[in-house]
Design an enzyme around this catalytic site. Sequence first.
Site, mmCIF file in Angstrom:
data_model
loop_
_atom_site.group_PDB
_atom_site.id
_atom_site.type_symbol
_atom_site.label_atom_id
_atom_site.label_comp_id
_atom_site.label_asym_id
_atom_site.label_seq_id
_atom_site.Cartn_x
_atom_site.Cartn_y
_atom_site.Cartn_z
ATOM 1 C CE LYS A 54 -3.799 -2.312 2.382
ATOM 2 N NZ LYS A 54 -4.407 -2.671 3.667
ATOM 3 C CD GLN A 98 -3.380 -4.100 6.810
ATOM 4 O OE1 GLN A 98 -3.507 -3.092 6.135
ATOM 5 N NE2 GLN A 98 -3.749 -5.283 6.360
ATOM 6 C CG ASP A 121 -9.875 0.134 5.438
ATOM 7 O OD1 ASP A 121 -9.717 -0.396 4.325
ATOM 8 O OD2 ASP A 121 -9.146 -0.081 6.415
#
Length: 291
Positions: A54, A98, A121
Amino acid sequence: MPSVILDGKGLAERIRGELAGEVAKFRDRTGVTPGLSVVLVGEDPASRVYVRNKENAVKAAGMNGDVVRLPAESTQDEVLAAVDRLNADPAVHGILVQLPLPKHLDSRTIIERVDPLKDVDGFHTLNVGLLAQGTPRFVPCTPLGIIELLKDAEIDTRGAHVVVLGRSQVVGKPVALLLLQKGPGADATLTVCHTGTREPARFAREADILIAAMGVPEAVKADWVKPHAVVIDVGIHRKADGKLCGDVDFAEVSQVASKITPVPGGVGPMTVAMLLRNTLHAAELAVERRG
Ligand code: GUN
């Protein structure tokens, strides 16, 4: 006849190239460089690889990217304080915590602490609610990537029977909500199977488009798939021989399906491309708010 392979890697590279152009234009117009911060707690090896990918993708698109690394034994308050700092930082437009977090931490409380306008997200309750209402703002990246793959391959979802295997917050539920929406790239009829479903294969065989996201290696066999169906494989697992596989038995199912995503190189790279798109969107929202 063997299936056509849906090349997520190639499509993701194309989208990332286009996004790099959009980022440059946005920076010229506003003087703002979109910024993504990832919070990584602990040393989970798979998470470290995902986060590195990422970070590299963010930088390659001309955005700012940084990773806040916290030790595995961090307390709930320490992680919340890190999120608060990022929420308050005007140079940070997108925040991603994460997952999975170490077991002693309460993931839901931490996700809810992320400013919903920085929630790239799409996991915050407010963004989940907006999607459920049909007015999405931030949508989880993997479901967005699946929709882009279908659109790019000109697979018509209107009136199609889509069967989703799995009801996770990250993939199953949001992809079902996206496909239920009115309009192009959606308008599908949905069946969602889960661990409480009796005989999931019976439903899977009815699918025009089958989305496998249950997290069980190679569970979907040829006799789960209607001939000429489209199969999207969201799973990623490492087998005993070191090779990667998905939730679909690719060797078998690729003899039955009309189109299928490979693992690796299917849905995975699309998730990263959609994260970049969401980060640019977050920076656009920040500039709008600034006025
Ligand atoms: N871990 C595995 N997939 C994801 C994802 O899409 N977002 C976050 N935050 N963590 C993940």
